[in-house]
Scaffold this motif. Structure first.
Motif, PDB file in Angstrom:
ATOM      1  N   SER A  52      75.667   9.733  41.994  1.00 46.97           N
ATOM      2  CA  SER A  52      76.265   8.610  42.701  1.00 46.97           C
ATOM      3  C   SER A  52      76.662   8.987  44.120  1.00 46.97           C
ATOM      4  O   SER A  52      76.744   8.135  45.002  1.00 46.97           O
ATOM      5  CB  SER A  52      77.486   8.087  41.939  1.00 46.97           C
ATOM      6  OG  SER A  52      78.464   9.097  41.780  1.00 46.97           O
ATOM      7  N   ARG A  53      76.894  10.266  44.353  1.00 46.71           N
ATOM      8  CA  ARG A  53      77.260  10.722  45.700  1.00 46.71           C
ATOM      9  C   ARG A  53      76.178  10.368  46.723  1.00 46.71           C
ATOM     10  O   ARG A  53      76.466  10.112  47.895  1.00 46.71           O
ATOM     11  CB  ARG A  53      77.510  12.234  45.681  1.00 46.71           C
ATOM     12  CG  ARG A  53      78.037  12.792  47.002  1.00 46.71           C
ATOM     13  CD  ARG A  53      78.243  14.302  46.888  1.00 46.71           C
ATOM     14  NE  ARG A  53      78.729  14.863  48.126  1.00 46.71           N
ATOM     15  CZ  ARG A  53      80.016  14.928  48.476  1.00 46.71           C
ATOM     16  NH1 ARG A  53      80.943  14.483  47.654  1.00 46.71           N
ATOM     17  NH2 ARG A  53      80.370  15.456  49.632  1.00 46.71           N
ATOM     18  N   GLU A  54      74.915  10.345  46.257  1.00 44.34           N
ATOM     19  CA  GLU A  54      73.817  10.020  47.170  1.00 44.34           C
ATOM     20  C   GLU A  54      73.952   8.611  47.741  1.00 44.34           C
ATOM     21  O   GLU A  54      73.501   8.342  48.850  1.00 44.34           O
ATOM     22  CB  GLU A  54      72.473  10.183  46.460  1.00 44.34           C
ATOM     23  CG  GLU A  54      72.127  11.621  46.112  1.00 44.34           C
ATOM     24  CD  GLU A  54      72.154  12.537  47.327  1.00 44.34           C
ATOM     25  OE1 GLU A  54      71.444  12.233  48.312  1.00 44.34           O
ATOM     26  OE2 GLU A  54      72.899  13.544  47.298  1.00 44.34           O
ATOM     27  N   LEU A  55      74.574   7.702  46.980  1.00 48.95           N
ATOM     28  CA  LEU A  55      74.778   6.344  47.470  1.00 48.95           C
ATOM     29  C   LEU A  55      75.694   6.325  48.686  1.00 48.95           C
ATOM     30  O   LEU A  55      75.580   5.457  49.556  1.00 48.95           O
ATOM     31  CB  LEU A  55      75.385   5.459  46.368  1.00 48.95           C
ATOM     32  CG  LEU A  55      74.521   5.196  45.137  1.00 48.95           C
ATOM     33  CD1 LEU A  55      75.338   4.493  44.061  1.00 48.95           C
ATOM     34  CD2 LEU A  55      73.302   4.365  45.509  1.00 48.95           C
ATOM     35  N   LEU A  56      76.610   7.287  48.738  1.00 46.88           N
ATOM     36  CA  LEU A  56      77.607   7.315  49.805  1.00 46.88           C
ATOM     37  C   LEU A  56      77.042   7.859  51.113  1.00 46.88           C
ATOM     38  O   LEU A  56      77.748   7.900  52.119  1.00 46.88           O
ATOM     39  CB  LEU A  56      78.817   8.143  49.373  1.00 46.88           C
ATOM     40  CG  LEU A  56      79.508   7.688  48.084  1.00 46.88           C
ATOM     41  CD1 LEU A  56      80.735   8.538  47.814  1.00 46.88           C
ATOM     42  CD2 LEU A  56      79.888   6.216  48.166  1.00 46.88           C
ATOM     43  N   ARG A  57      75.797   8.277  51.106  1.00 51.54           N
ATOM     44  CA  ARG A  57      75.191   8.783  52.345  1.00 51.54           C
ATOM     45  C   ARG A  57      74.688   7.646  53.231  1.00 51.54           C
ATOM     46  O   ARG A  57      74.264   7.862  54.359  1.00 51.54           O
ATOM     47  CB  ARG A  57      74.049   9.746  52.021  1.00 51.54           C
ATOM     48  CG  ARG A  57      74.518  10.986  51.269  1.00 51.54           C
ATOM     49  CD  ARG A  57      73.441  12.043  51.160  1.00 51.54           C
ATOM     50  NE  ARG A  57      73.848  13.136  50.290  1.00 51.54           N
ATOM     51  CZ  ARG A  57      74.655  14.140  50.660  1.00 51.54           C
ATOM     52  NH1 ARG A  57      75.150  14.163  51.881  1.00 51.54           N
ATOM     53  NH2 ARG A  57      74.973  15.095  49.802  1.00 51.54           N
ATOM     54  N   ARG A  58      74.747   6.418  52.721  1.00 47.83           N
ATOM     55  CA  ARG A  58      74.300   5.253  53.489  1.00 47.83           C
ATOM     56  C   ARG A  58      75.500   4.365  53.802  1.00 47.83           C
ATOM     57  O   ARG A  58      76.053   3.728  52.908  1.00 47.83           O
ATOM     58  CB  ARG A  58      73.246   4.473  52.710  1.00 47.83           C
ATOM     59  CG  ARG A  58      72.005   5.311  52.383  1.00 47.83           C
ATOM     60  CD  ARG A  58      70.983   4.513  51.608  1.00 47.83           C
ATOM     61  NE  ARG A  58      70.587   3.339  52.349  1.00 47.83           N
ATOM     62  CZ  ARG A  58      70.338   2.151  51.791  1.00 47.83           C
ATOM     63  NH1 ARG A  58      70.452   1.989  50.501  1.00 47.83           N
ATOM     64  NH2 ARG A  58      69.967   1.133  52.531  1.00 47.83           N
ATOM     65  N   PRO A  59      75.920   4.315  55.065  1.00 48.36           N
ATOM     66  CA  PRO A  59      77.120   3.543  55.419  1.00 48.36           C
ATOM     67  C   PRO A  59      77.082   2.082  54.984  1.00 48.36           C
ATOM     68  O   PRO A  59      78.108   1.525  54.593  1.00 48.36           O
ATOM     69  CB  PRO A  59      77.174   3.668  56.950  1.00 48.36           C
ATOM     70  CG  PRO A  59      76.513   4.969  57.234  1.00 48.36           C
ATOM     71  CD  PRO A  59      75.400   5.081  56.220  1.00 48.36           C
ATOM     72  N   VAL A  60      75.898   1.448  55.021  1.00 47.04           N
ATOM     73  CA  VAL A  60      75.831   0.042  54.641  1.00 47.04           C
ATOM     74  C   VAL A  60      76.176  -0.136  53.165  1.00 47.04           C
ATOM     75  O   VAL A  60      76.824  -1.112  52.775  1.00 47.04           O
ATOM     76  CB  VAL A  60      74.436  -0.559  54.970  1.00 47.04           C
ATOM     77  CG1 VAL A  60      73.348   0.089  54.132  1.00 47.04           C
ATOM     78  CG2 VAL A  60      74.434  -2.059  54.778  1.00 47.04           C
ATOM     79  N   VAL A  61      75.758   0.808  52.315  1.00 47.08           N
ATOM     80  CA  VAL A  61      76.076   0.725  50.883  1.00 47.08           C
ATOM     81  C   VAL A  61      77.562   0.973  50.664  1.00 47.08           C
ATOM     82  O   VAL A  61      78.207   0.305  49.848  1.00 47.08           O
ATOM     83  CB  VAL A  61      75.213   1.721  50.073  1.00 47.08           C
ATOM     84  CG1 VAL A  61      75.608   1.705  48.609  1.00 47.08           C
ATOM     85  CG2 VAL A  61      73.738   1.389  50.234  1.00 47.08           C
ATOM     86  N   VAL A  62      78.125   1.927  51.413  1.00 47.87           N
ATOM     87  CA  VAL A  62      79.566   2.183  51.331  1.00 47.87           C
ATOM     88  C   VAL A  62      80.339   0.910  51.669  1.00 47.87           C
ATOM     89  O   VAL A  62      81.267   0.511  50.962  1.00 47.87           O
ATOM     90  CB  VAL A  62      79.978   3.330  52.284  1.00 47.87           C
ATOM     91  CG1 VAL A  62      81.499   3.437  52.383  1.00 47.87           C
ATOM     92  CG2 VAL A  62      79.388   4.653  51.812  1.00 47.87           C
ATOM     93  N   ASP A  63      79.941   0.250  52.745  1.00 43.82           N
ATOM     94  CA  ASP A  63      80.608  -0.978  53.170  1.00 43.82           C
ATOM     95  C   ASP A  63      80.575  -2.040  52.073  1.00 43.82           C
ATOM     96  O   ASP A  63      81.591  -2.652  51.736  1.00 43.82           O
ATOM     97  CB  ASP A  63      79.940  -1.503  54.442  1.00 43.82           C
ATOM     98  CG  ASP A  63      80.400  -2.902  54.811  1.00 43.82           C
ATOM     99  OD1 ASP A  63      81.605  -3.071  55.098  1.00 43.82           O
ATOM    100  OD2 ASP A  63      79.572  -3.830  54.806  1.00 43.82           O
ATOM    101  N   LEU A  64      79.399  -2.258  51.495  1.00 46.96           N
ATOM    102  CA  LEU A  64      79.256  -3.282  50.465  1.00 46.96           C
ATOM    103  C   LEU A  64      80.041  -2.931  49.207  1.00 46.96           C
ATOM    104  O   LEU A  64      80.673  -3.793  48.588  1.00 46.96           O
ATOM    105  CB  LEU A  64      77.776  -3.493  50.136  1.00 46.96           C
ATOM    106  CG  LEU A  64      76.929  -4.137  51.235  1.00 46.96           C
ATOM    107  CD1 LEU A  64      75.451  -4.091  50.876  1.00 46.96           C
ATOM    108  CD2 LEU A  64      77.369  -5.576  51.492  1.00 46.96           C
TER     109      LEU A  64
END
Length: 203
Positions: free
Chosen positions: A40-52
């Motif tokens: 799941s940490r890999e998801l946090l490497r994309r700022p747009v996904v973090v924002d959503l």
């Protein structure tokens, strides 16, 4: 290149580094569980996904893009069942209608007149849609960014039951690749049922 009279240079935007992910988690503590899991940490490497994810009020630990889509859809699109900015059903139909318009084309005026105004206003206020910054005469809003479009088109492909046929029928636009990959990920990860057998999906 033809329009500019020269070569088009590719500019790669790298994903967030481990240090930047840690900075993000320090600001948004609700992401700590995701940061502790290597997948799941890999998801946090994309700022747009973090924002959503943050704006959706994340409640679980999504391990994949498809899981993140489900979290965002439940929290930010359907607003966990709240109806003060359009009903969840109307909000979903609005995004799916715009996804269908983007994928297949058609008459935007006809599409917009069938979308619930309260849902449309709510999606604009929640930052999932926006008025076109480039075309003041465009009929209706557009997706706030490509990730919202990617999720919406993936959901549309899944709703149709046969993503490959749907894409083939519209000529498989190159931009739809991300949505197709996301739809496949969701299909292959789904539990087997009599109507959705695992061996059928893998075939």
């Amino acid at each position: 290149a033809q329009c500019c009279g020269g070569d088009v240079a590719e500019y790669l935007v790298p994903p967030l580094t481990d240090a930047e992910v840690e900075e993000t988690i320090a600001v948004f503590g609700e992401l700590a569980v995701l940061g502790a899991n290597p997948r799941s940490r890999e998801l946090l490497r994309r700022p747009v996904v973090v924002d959503l994810l943050v704006r959706s009020g994340i409640t679980g630990t999504p391990l994949s893009d498809a899981d993140a889509m489900e979290q965002v859809w439940a929290g930010l699109v359907c607003r966990h069942g709240r109806s003060d900015r359009g009903t969840p059903h109307a909000r979903q139909l609005a995004l799916l209608s715009l996804a269908d318009l983007a994928l297949r084309g058609g008459d935007p005026l006809d599409v917009m007149t069938r979308i619930d105004p309260a849902a449309l206003d709510g999606l604009l206020r929640d930052g999932l849609l926006q008025t076109s910054p480039d075309d003041p005469f465009k009929i209706g809003p557009e997706f706030a960014h490509d990730e919202v479009r990617r999720y919406s088109v993936a959901r549309l492909l899944l709703a149709g039951g046969d993503p490959a046929s749907t894409l083939a029928a519209v000529g498989v636009p190159r931009w739809s690749l991300g949505s197709a990959r996301l739809a496949c990920q969701a299909l292959l990860a789904a539990p087997g049922t009599p109507a959705n057998l695992a061996h059928g999906r893998l075939a």
